[in-house]
Write an enzyme that holds these catalytic residues in place. Structure first.
Site: not given
Ligand code: GLC
Ligand code: CA
Length: 555
Positions: A98, A200, A255, A327-328
């Site tokens: 990430d 991210d 992302e 995870h969100d």
């Protein structure tokens, strides 16, 4: 269309804090991950996307990084990391890191310097502005985790911008020194042998020069139009590609909140030299009542429209990621399927079929392969996530909406649903830790866990394993052309994929009732390659049971 390994790959996302704890402190760690690589190998995945493992004060669980080149103490050491990477590679599993470079932690040394004075050499690494004449913030922008997007700094009497929490100051990408620091850091990781980056909120790194007030929703204005897909984002990514990415055989996924299909063709075009694929949110964004908070279900017709548009418009031009959760996001089976005991198993398999037969690289979020569900939150103290806690403060305590109305929205959409520990077995704490877990374990772990599912050939786990294997055996699943059928059906998601003479028919029922389906002529007599119910598909008509899914393969 260009053929590449990352188009053919299945990616598994690990949220390290909740994956596996090796030392009993209640927090997942790198040694825990290494201990489960055989499990992942058995599942058949190709790539791990590792949520952040860098040094961090954990205001946002590692998405606030204070040192990009060292490992978070709670997760282990750089030796543990090297060991994990080596063990993964020995099993043919790649590891994608990430990369969180829209912002750093306020405890990063760059920011600690930057805030010292206006003259500091690092001042311009971040985005500083004077307040208004009355001392108020420069504009009305709200941060994603609540409150103003500007934080006043006493020391230099100016405000800094933070799109997320105030402990996540935004980097100033306009500054060539910042870009070079990031590129050097990326190069350092690539030279270590990692296999790529998940970037991210990378669509947010370029901000407009002008920073006018945004449209108000709740208490604050929306910075989106000035901070998402900003004027120089493509220049920055092309520079990153030229200086770093193009030198390695790695996978890159951006992302990209707020990306459209047109923009995706630029971010992840076959020949635009930016990223390999986008990770976009249109199908999981049913923006509702209070900002992102809602308890409304997405309509299937709408969902099909959105997903099909991405399938059709990117075909041959750009590449997309396929996912239901991460995870969100809340757990897929609770949100898009049906987690009532009689339907959980079958609807989890149906969702998996629907997604894994599409074009794009599929992502499995830890525990999804077990059909893990949302958590039964009962009180605010059950939450750990900064976003959920701040949202409750702002919307409920702030008096914008009553507890009764807001609670179901929070419970249904909280990111903590995805962050409860992976359920490994039916021993205490689901085998995740011998200590006290940092966040509650879902009480349904006695029924839903990896030990039981790996032993049961009819489980959700084995169904995922089969879907992954099918993708490896059938190029039509990776490269075939997509076409939606029955677009107005409110019960069925039906589509075909075609590559040369081969064709797939994918039929998924999103209904808890029986539904009749007529098999299109060209597929009558075709073999069934996977199904989540016992049924035959040889005749013309099929009586689909609740949440039934099957795939026919015409050669
Ligand atoms: C991304 C991450 C999320 C994080 C945010 C800020 O959306 O997926 O978990 O909170 O960026 O870094
Ligand atoms: Ca631990």
């Amino acid at each position: 269309m260009m053929k590449t390994w990352w188009k053919e790959a299945v990616i598994y996302q690990i949220y390290p804090r909740s994956f596996m704890d090796s030392n009993g402190d209640g927090i997942g760690d790198l040694k825990g991950i290494t201990s489960k690589l055989d499990y992942l190998k058995y599942l058949g995945i190709d790539v791990i996307w590792l949520s952040p493992v860098y040094q961090s004060p954990n205001d946002d669980n590692g998405y606030d990084i204070s040192d990009y080149q060292s490992i978070m103490d709670e997760f282990g050491t750089m030796e543990d990391f090297n060991e994990m990477l080596k063990e993964a590679h020995e099993r043919g599993i790649r590891i994608v890191m990430d990369l969180v470079v829209n912002h750093t932690s306020d405890e990063h040394k760059w920011f600690m310097e930057s805030r010292k004075s206006k003259e500091n050499a690092y001042r311009d690494y971040y985005i500083w502005r004077e307040g208004k004449e009355d001392g108020m913030p420069p504009n009305n922008w709200g941060a994603c985790f609540g409150g103003s997007a500007w934080e006043y700094d006493e020391e230099s009497e100016m405000y800094y911008l933070h799109m997320f929490s105030k402990k996540q100051p935004d980097l100033n990408w306009e500054n060539p020194k910042v870009r070079q620091e990031v590129f050097d850091m990326m190069t350092w990781w690539c030279d270590k042998g990692i296999d790529g980056f998940r970037m991210d909120v990378i669509s947010m790194i370029s901000k407009t020069k002008e920073m006018p007030d945004g449209e108000v929703n709740g208490l604050y204005g929306n910075p989106g139009p000035y901070c998402v897909n900003g004027p120089k984002v493509h220049d920055y990514l092309q520079e990153m590609n030229e200086k770093v990415l193009s030198k390695y055989d790695i996978m890159t996924v951006g992302e990209t909140p707020g990306v459209t299909t047109d923009l995706a063709k630029q971010y992840a075009g076959e020949d635009t030299h930016e990223l390999n694929m986008v990770f976009q949110f249109e199908h999981v964004e049913n923006d509702g009542k209070y900002g992102k908070w809602t308890d409304e279900k997405v309509s299937l017709v709408n969902l099909k429209k959105i997903m099909s548009r991405w399938q059709v418009e990117l075909y041959g031009k750009a590449w997309n990621s396929l996912f239901w959760d991460n995870h969100d996001q809340p757990r897929a089976v609770s949100r898009f399927g049906d987690d009532r005991p009689q339907y959980r198993d079958v609807s989890a398999k149906m969702l998996a079929t629907c997604l894994h037969m599409m074009q794009g690289s599929p992502y499995i979020y830890q525990g999804e392969e077990l059909g893990m569900t949302n958590y039964p939150f009962r009180k605010m103290e059950d939450f750990r996530d900064i976003e959920s806690i701040h949202a409750y403060e702002e919307w409920c305590k702030g008096g914008l909406v009553s507890h009764e109305l807001f609670w179901p929205c929070l419970v249904g959409k909280s990111r903590d649903n995805a962050r409860t520990p992976v359920q490994w077995d039916d021993t205490e704490n689901a085998g995740f830790t011998i200590g006290t877990p940092w966040i509650g374990v879902n009480p349904n772990y006695k029924e839903i866990n990896a030990k039981a599912e790996t032993a049961d050939m009819g489980s959700v786990f084995h169904y995922y394993k089969k879907l992954i294997a099918l993708r490896k055996q059938n190029p039509v699943i990776v490269y075939g052309k997509y076409e939606l059928l029955l677009e107005d059906s409110e019960d069925l998601f039906v589509y075909t994929r075609a590559l040369d003479e081969e064709k797939l028919l994918v039929v998924c029922s999103f209904s808890d009732k029986e539904v009749t389906f007529r098999i299109p002529d060209e597929f009558i007599g075709s073999g069934c390659i996977i199904s989540n119910r016992e049924n035959t598909y040889e005749g013309e008509m099929v009586e689909l049971k609740p949440y039934e899914a099957f795939v026919l393969h015409k050669k």
